[in-house]
Design an enzyme around this catalytic site. Sequence first.
Site, short mmCIF file in Angstrom:
data_model
loop_
_atom_site.label_atom_id
_atom_site.label_comp_id
_atom_site.label_asym_id
_atom_site.label_seq_id
_atom_site.Cartn_x
_atom_site.Cartn_y
_atom_site.Cartn_z
N PHE A 18 0.14 1.42 11.40
CA PHE A 18 0.26 0.56 12.45
C PHE A 18 1.75 0.17 12.59
CE2 PHE A 18 -0.26 -4.17 13.11
CZ PHE A 18 -0.17 -4.14 14.30
N GLY A 47 -0.81 10.77 11.74
CA GLY A 47 -1.37 9.75 12.29
C GLY A 47 -0.88 8.99 13.68
N ASP A 66 2.41 11.48 -1.07
CA ASP A 66 1.75 10.61 -1.65
C ASP A 66 2.78 9.39 -2.40
OD1 ASP A 66 0.28 8.91 -3.53
OD2 ASP A 66 -1.55 10.09 -3.32
N ILE A 67 2.63 8.41 -1.87
CA ILE A 67 3.66 7.52 -2.45
C ILE A 67 3.58 7.07 -3.89
CG2 ILE A 67 2.21 5.19 -2.28
CD1 ILE A 67 5.85 5.58 -1.00
N ALA A 87 4.56 1.74 2.96
CA ALA A 87 3.18 2.38 2.44
C ALA A 87 2.43 1.54 1.73
CB ALA A 87 3.43 3.59 1.53
N ILE A 90 -4.28 -1.85 2.54
CA ILE A 90 -4.17 -3.08 2.91
C ILE A 90 -5.45 -3.68 3.41
CG2 ILE A 90 -1.76 -3.05 3.91
CD1 ILE A 90 -3.02 -2.57 6.81
N TYR A 154 -6.21 -7.28 -3.21
CA TYR A 154 -5.29 -6.72 -2.38
C TYR A 154 -4.23 -7.82 -2.58
CZ TYR A 154 -2.37 -6.75 1.75
OH TYR A 154 -1.22 -6.82 2.68
N VAL A 194 -9.25 -8.75 12.62
CA VAL A 194 -9.96 -9.54 13.21
C VAL A 194 -9.51 -9.49 14.72
CG1 VAL A 194 -8.41 -11.62 13.10
CG2 VAL A 194 -10.74 -11.72 13.52
#
Length: 332
Positions: A18, A47, A66-67, A87, A90, A154, A194
């Site tokens: 995003f 993406g 891959d991070i 990266a 989330i 998280y 949301v």
Amino acid sequence: MVSELAGKRVVVTGADGFIGSHLVERLLRDGAQVTAFCVYNSMGSYGWLEELARAQPENLTLALGDIRDARAVRAAVQGADVVFHLAALIAIPYSYQAPESFVDTNVKGTLAVLEAARDMGGVRVIHTSTSEVYGTPETIPITEDHPLCGQSPYAASKIGADQLCQAYARSFGVDVLTLRPFNTYGPRQSARAVLPTILEQLLAGSRNVRLGSLAPRRDLTFVDDTVDGFVRIAESNMGPGSVVQLGTGQSASIGELFDLCCEVTCVDAEVVTDEERVRPAASEVQVLLSDPSRAKDALGWQAAWSLREGLAETARWLAPRVDPAHVGRYQR
């Protein structure tokens, strides 16, 4: 005005996501040489950068990896002037189910970036934090010096990553700065967040919108403003270990956001409580409200988009992408 990043080699991890995809587009406009590090997948997809990838701009290099893979990270960072590290895993609800994955990606992935920067030297790292690291605040508005409190797996993983950055700045002199956005929203945000949850249900024709608790309050920043903060901190003269948060200094409850979404979409709807969307009581962060003073003083940054303008723009982007036949998936 010419950007200080023009001509510089910059790396964006999480570039397919995003905020990362918006940041890549901004950096390309500013004239930077961008390496977009995207998560490897069997389809070879970039993406949200798929359309940009087809255009093949000269100053964009796309990389899948891959991070958590230190070798892949090191190869991407080699020769970079700036690394924007976005990266991460989330999704807060998923962190209750798979906490080890969050530690592995968010902490170990950050370690891979810091180690690469430490070994190479001369590279500035902009690490992405989150306002969730504060938990429900002891005092508001929240400043950068507020104690950290992990109220979800998280949040705990992001605190660990933040502290690694502080340690590498102090122990090894790595030029790492931490940017701590409050709730960023806008086009391309996950449908599980949301605001897309509300807007997609309204735009799909639902008059009974399923939501969790309406009481929590959030400080919301439109994605273009957040991206501007990333660019400004990279161009700043702040020293290693500095932390800056991005927020508007205003908050709205989920209930108030619902009402505003109804206004900008011109839809009359009601809320139906969805217990699956309610976080564990001791894990729910009740209010996030920033003090944006440091961002203004140190970066010359302040939010340009009002909440109403940002929601209207997000709704315009979402409208042609919502299929009323799939309204059920927004009601999970």
